[in-house]
Motif scaffolding. Structure first.
Motif: not given
Length: 157
Positions: A74-99
């Motif tokens: 479920e965590a994998v799915e949430m992080f993948r969804q997060g990475l698909e969101i447009k206009d994510v800040t570079p910091e949050l994108e890195l945090e999502l990738r790390y997650g």
């Protein structure tokens, strides 16, 4: 801890007064997550992701919460969804990738899945290329290399 408990209590009162306010739901979910109340936080964060303003942050916390309660798929799915969101800040994108890396690593270790471990290793490599000193990514990458070698050896025998 006391401050956090007071904030949670205040947010619960606000939520009763304004049950459809997604900002309040997000803040309550965030504080519950910080307090270690991961299962309770999930419900509020799931509601809060409906609001475009907090969607990426809510999805990130959802992924982290699922990982904390040992739901790596479920965590994998949430992080993948997060990475698909447009206009994510570079910091949050890195945090999502790390997650996503952490969730895939947990899933690979639990399921002893070579393909998942290799996917996690690719993400670790991308993070290392982007920011070499980010959190413990090098330690995770080394652990993944070892896991991949073990899984390949087991497959070969």
């Amino acid at each position: 801890r006391e401050q956090l408990a007071l904030e949670i209590a205040e947010l619960r009162i606000r939520m009763e007064a304004y049950p459809t306010n997604m900002d309040i739901r997000f803040e309550l979910g965030k504080r519950l997550f910080e307090a270690g109340e991961h299962q309770e936080a999930i419900g509020y964060l799931q509601d809060a992701q409906a609001d475009l303003k907090n969607r990426a942050a809510a999805v990130n916390l959802l992924g982290q919460a699922f990982l904390k309660i040992d739901y790596p798929a479920e965590a994998v799915e949430m992080f993948r969804q997060g990475l698909e969101i447009k206009d994510v800040t570079p910091e949050l994108e890195l945090e999502l990738r790390y997650g996503l890396l952490a969730a895939l690593q947990a899933k690979a270790e639990t399921d002893r899945d070579l393909a998942v471990a290799e996917d996690a290793d690719k993400i670790a490599s991308a993070i290392v290329i982007k920011q070499f000193t980010y959190r413990d990514v090098r330690v995770r990458r080394d652990a993944l290399k070892k896991l991949i070698a073990e899984l390949k050896a087991a497959r070969g025998s």
